[in-house]
Write an enzyme that holds these catalytic residues in place. Structure first.
Site, PDB file in Angstrom:
ATOM      1  N   TYR A  90       0.430  -1.110  -0.420  1.00  0.00           N
ATOM      2  CA  TYR A  90      -0.151  -0.367  -0.344  1.00  0.00           C
ATOM      3  C   TYR A  90       0.789   1.237   0.126  1.00  0.00           C
ATOM      4  CZ  TYR A  90      -4.564   2.745   1.266  1.00  0.00           C
ATOM      5  OH  TYR A  90      -4.583   3.684   1.538  1.00  0.00           O
ATOM      6  N   SER A  91       1.828   1.107   0.856  1.00  0.00           N
ATOM      7  CA  SER A  91       2.525   1.922   0.861  1.00  0.00           C
ATOM      8  C   SER A  91       3.718   2.944  -0.200  1.00  0.00           C
ATOM      9  CB  SER A  91       4.011   2.083   1.458  1.00  0.00           C
ATOM     10  OG  SER A  91       3.784   2.513   3.055  1.00  0.00           O
TER      11      SER A  91
END
Length: 241
Positions: A153-154
């Site tokens: 996600y990051s």
């Protein structure tokens, strides 16, 4: 003349809040959804109750040909968008050693490839319309600072920031601004299962944000008052960074 604005992921959470915030303005909202038709129909009804205009557009973000076909057909029938708000995204959290290739691919394909799939077919019609425009992406505090258990996600959200900044340089001479809003911990379905009391203690303002507070930043960037703001990341995170 009203301005057409595409909002992805408009059926719930921050997307819904953005739609309702823009509903009373002189906009024609194009509300994207993937599977939950009932939810986005409810948002469209709320927009109309507020005096706004809304119609629906369905596609799966990770499916490039499907996205391009849907957006291109809508533009051909109704005209170019003035604004594009890339809000939709997913997460699939796990510690990196336990993260599957499928989980990595799913999140990157939806969040980062989804940026390309949505924005690319919109850009040239915006340029050719010669009315300027606004492109607003939604990243995350996780994309700025990183977050444990969210390497996929990051990575996707950091990529969105880089893409936003680069595209802003390309489109500035066309009077199309490109900016990013990066929320922190916001009270949505995505954060429902998190220990809110414990996490709130880590936030300087000591609470989760509300979707409406993110929508306010997006609405400002969409407005004429933001005409000299481009290539920026605005964090709505209660002071966490």
């Amino acid at each position: 003349m009203s301005k057409r604005i595409l909002i992805t992921g408009a059926g719930r959470g921050i997307g819904r809040a953005i739609a309702l915030r823009l509903a009373s303005s002189d906009h024609q909202l194009v509300l994207h959804y993937n599977q939950n038709l009932a939810a986005v129909e409810g948002v469209a009804a709320e927009v109309r109750d507020l005096g706004g205009q809304a119609h629906l557009l369905q596609f799966e973000l990770s499916q490039g040909e499907q996205v391009r076909a849907a957006i291109s057909a809508d533009i051909a029938a109704n005209g170019a968008y003035y604004g594009v708000i890339c809000n939709a995204g997913i997460s699939d959290d796990n510690a990196f050693p336990a993260m599957s290739a499928e989980s990595w691919d799913k999140v990157l394909r939806t969040n980062l490839d989804g940026f390309y799939h949505v924005v690319h077919p919109c850009v040239m019609p915006m340029v050719q319309a010669r009315q300027g425009g606004r492109i607003i992406t939604l990243s995350s505090l996780s994309g700025i600072a990183g977050n444990r258990g969210q390497v996929n996600y990051s990575a996707s959200k950091a990529g969105i920031i880089g893409a936003t900044k680069a595209l802003a340089l390309e489109l500035a001479k066309r009077k199309i601004t490109v900016n990013c809003v990066a929320p922190g911990l916001i009270a949505t379905e995505m954060t429902d299962q998190l220990p809110s009391q414990e996490l709130s203690a880590m936030i300087p303002l000591r609470r989760f944000g509300q979707p409406q507070e993110v929508a306010a930043a997006v609405a400002f960037l969409m407005s004429d008052d933001a005409s000299y703001i481009t290539r920026q990341v605005i964090s709505v995170n209660g002071g966490m960074l």
